[in-house]
Enzyme design. Structure first.
Site, PDB file in Angstrom:
ATOM      1  N   ASP A  47     107.439  86.996  84.167  1.00 27.21           N
ATOM      2  CA  ASP A  47     106.859  86.049  85.268  1.00 27.21           C
ATOM      3  C   ASP A  47     106.694  84.427  85.019  1.00 27.21           C
ATOM      4  O   ASP A  47     105.773  84.532  83.642  1.00 27.21           O
ATOM      5  CB  ASP A  47     105.349  87.193  86.054  1.00 27.21           C
ATOM      6  CG  ASP A  47     105.242  85.949  87.325  1.00 27.21           C
ATOM      7  OD1 ASP A  47     106.030  86.398  88.122  1.00 27.21           O
ATOM      8  OD2 ASP A  47     103.852  85.016  87.590  1.00 27.21           O
ATOM      9  N   TYR A  65     100.206  75.833  89.809  1.00 29.35           N
ATOM     10  CA  TYR A  65      99.454  77.720  90.698  1.00 29.35           C
ATOM     11  C   TYR A  65      97.714  77.343  90.226  1.00 29.35           C
ATOM     12  O   TYR A  65      97.013  78.038  91.072  1.00 29.35           O
ATOM     13  CB  TYR A  65     100.483  78.834  89.761  1.00 29.35           C
ATOM     14  CG  TYR A  65     101.231  78.622  90.737  1.00 29.35           C
ATOM     15  CD1 TYR A  65     101.196  80.010  91.862  1.00 29.35           C
ATOM     16  CD2 TYR A  65     102.612  79.012  90.458  1.00 29.35           C
ATOM     17  CE1 TYR A  65     102.284  80.172  92.862  1.00 29.35           C
ATOM     18  CE2 TYR A  65     104.192  78.823  90.925  1.00 29.35           C
ATOM     19  CZ  TYR A  65     103.677  80.111  92.152  1.00 29.35           C
ATOM     20  OH  TYR A  65     104.915  80.120  92.938  1.00 29.35           O
ATOM     21  N   ARG A 121     113.879  93.040  93.600  1.00 29.59           N
ATOM     22  CA  ARG A 121     113.251  94.469  94.494  1.00 29.59           C
ATOM     23  C   ARG A 121     114.313  94.293  95.190  1.00 29.59           C
ATOM     24  O   ARG A 121     114.606  95.572  96.125  1.00 29.59           O
ATOM     25  CB  ARG A 121     112.185  93.384  95.178  1.00 29.59           C
ATOM     26  CG  ARG A 121     110.564  93.486  94.718  1.00 29.59           C
ATOM     27  CD  ARG A 121     109.496  92.381  95.955  1.00 29.59           C
ATOM     28  NE  ARG A 121     110.052  91.302  95.296  1.00 29.59           N
ATOM     29  CZ  ARG A 121     109.051  90.297  96.019  1.00 29.59           C
ATOM     30  NH1 ARG A 121     108.085  90.757  97.063  1.00 29.59           N
ATOM     31  NH2 ARG A 121     109.860  88.885  96.361  1.00 29.59           N
ATOM     32  N   ARG A 173     116.032  85.961  89.284  1.00 24.20           N
ATOM     33  CA  ARG A 173     115.417  87.453  90.202  1.00 24.20           C
ATOM     34  C   ARG A 173     116.647  88.141  90.433  1.00 24.20           C
ATOM     35  O   ARG A 173     116.606  88.941  91.313  1.00 24.20           O
ATOM     36  CB  ARG A 173     115.433  86.539  91.527  1.00 24.20           C
ATOM     37  CG  ARG A 173     113.669  86.426  91.458  1.00 24.20           C
ATOM     38  CD  ARG A 173     113.303  85.504  92.648  1.00 24.20           C
ATOM     39  NE  ARG A 173     111.997  85.018  91.824  1.00 24.20           N
ATOM     40  CZ  ARG A 173     112.071  84.143  93.248  1.00 24.20           C
ATOM     41  NH1 ARG A 173     112.174  84.201  94.190  1.00 24.20           N
ATOM     42  NH2 ARG A 173     110.540  83.241  93.238  1.00 24.20           N
ATOM     43  N   ARG A 226     109.034 100.177  90.143  1.00 22.13           N
ATOM     44  CA  ARG A 226     107.556  99.495  90.204  1.00 22.13           C
ATOM     45  C   ARG A 226     106.719 100.437  90.787  1.00 22.13           C
ATOM     46  O   ARG A 226     105.516 100.563  90.273  1.00 22.13           O
ATOM     47  CB  ARG A 226     108.367  98.849  91.359  1.00 22.13           C
ATOM     48  CG  ARG A 226     106.838  97.387  92.351  1.00 22.13           C
ATOM     49  CD  ARG A 226     105.814  96.956  91.114  1.00 22.13           C
ATOM     50  NE  ARG A 226     104.812  96.071  92.076  1.00 22.13           N
ATOM     51  CZ  ARG A 226     104.095  97.080  92.419  1.00 22.13           C
ATOM     52  NH1 ARG A 226     103.492  98.602  91.955  1.00 22.13           N
ATOM     53  NH2 ARG A 226     103.262  96.115  93.028  1.00 22.13           N
TER      54      ARG A 226
END
Length: 348
Positions: A74, A151, A28, A24, A37
């Site tokens: 992702d 998931y 963010r 990562r 974004r």
């Protein structure tokens, strides 16, 4: 490559300093990412637009002296391509409109057509490689079959994994069918990234650590082994190293090393010197600073970096990384302190 520290370390060859990249590392915690974004309108737009994915991938390399770029994407792109309706809920993360929980639902799943359904990913890889122009290696990635299945069956994040574990115990043959189609999908997906120019690939097994030892071998590791076996060489015929990362995978390092992967990613719950003693020179090791250390003062970060490097010790085969990803609340100058410390303390 004009800068091949990462690839040399993954091959367990001598390097002038320990290479460093972070899971990562694009995301963010960077203000330029948050601005892009907001302009893009959604996270999926960033992932599915090759030009935007390229820009996000390159953002951290403009700030920090990283030794690798990692594709911005992702792990859930494959289930999205299978039609499960991926969406993101604020404060909760990824969810699916159509989770799969029954043998009949699983039986309807097929391997996506990579070119038609996921072609934006190799397109991004090609664009990133052109922009990097040989300056820095590019890492591609995918989620492990077990993690993707978790998931897909749970429908989103889970605390107790009740749905998938119920499936595992009540209908193991259905779960194996799901994992098989996912393993074939992941192998095809990674091979498309390799064909487009990815120079190393990582398999993220985020939830393998929630399994029992027997469950891990049967439902997670066996399918990662199938993927490693199916990986193809680079377009020029060269070997593309694979990195296996199982969060909570410390108990199974020897079995992970037996897969033929080039490197094992370590989380922060095992000392890297203990891991090295167990796997010897069979694989490179990647890791494994606790991500929470990045909340500390830069001077403290530097000391913890020094400790990880000292624990690994002399000899080739170390790629510095966190034990998991950079969190959104980290200050960029703390990341800079980490990267600079790795190179300073490991210079040979």
């Amino acid at each position: 490559m004009s800068h091949d520290r990462l690839l040399r370390a993954l091959a367990r060859e001598p390097v002038d300093a320990t290479p460093v990249w972070l899971m990562r590392q694009a995301g963010r915690y960077l203000p330029e990412y948050r601005k892009l974004r907001e302009q893009a309108g959604s996270f999926l737009t960033l992932c599915q637009n090759p030009e935007l994915a390229c820009e996000v991938t390159l953002q951290p390399l403009r700030r920090f002296d990283f030794d690798a770029a990692i594709l911005f994407s992702d792990i859930l792109t494959i289930p999205e391509a299978m039609g499960l309706g991926l969406h993101f809920v604020a404060g909760e993360g990824p969810h699916f409109h159509h989770p799969v929980r029954t043998p009949d639902e699983i039986a309807r799943l097929t391997v996506p057509d990579i070119d038609r359904e996921l072609g934006y990913v190799p397109a991004a890889v090609e664009l990133i490689r052109r922009e990097l122009d040989g300056r820095t290696p590019l890492i591609g990635f995918a989620g492990s079959p077990w993690t993707l299945a978790t998931y897909m069956v749970e429908g989103g994040p889970s605390k107790n994994y009740a749905h998938i574990k119920k499936l595992m115990y009540d209908a193991p043959e259905a779960l194996h069918q799901l994992l098989d189609v996912l393993a074939r999908s992941v192998a095809a997906y990674l091979n498309a990234q390799i064909a487009a120019g990815a120079q190393a690939v990582q398999i993220f097994d985020t939830w393998g650590g929630v399994l029992t030892p027997a469950g891990y071998r049967e439902f997670s590791l066996a399918y990662m082994q199938a993927i490693v076996d199916a990986l193809e060489p680079a377009p020029d015929g060269g070997h593309v190293p694979a990195i296996l990362f199982t969060k909570g995978g410390g108990p199974w390092l020897e079995s992970m090393a037996d897969t033929g992967a080039a490197a094992l990613g370590l989380d922060w719950t095992i000392d890297i010197d203990a891991a090295r003693a167990r796997v010897g020179d069979r694989v490179a090791l990647q890791g494994n600073l606790d991500p929470a250390v990045l909340h500390a003062r830069p001077a403290v970060i530097r000391e913890h970096v020094r400790d990880v490097l000292a624990r690994f010790g002399d000899g080739p085969g170390h790629v510095f990384n966190l034990g998991h990803g950079v969190t959104p609340d980290i200050k960029p100058d703390h990341v800079a302190a980490l990267v600079d410390a790795v190179h300073e303390f490991s210079a040979r």
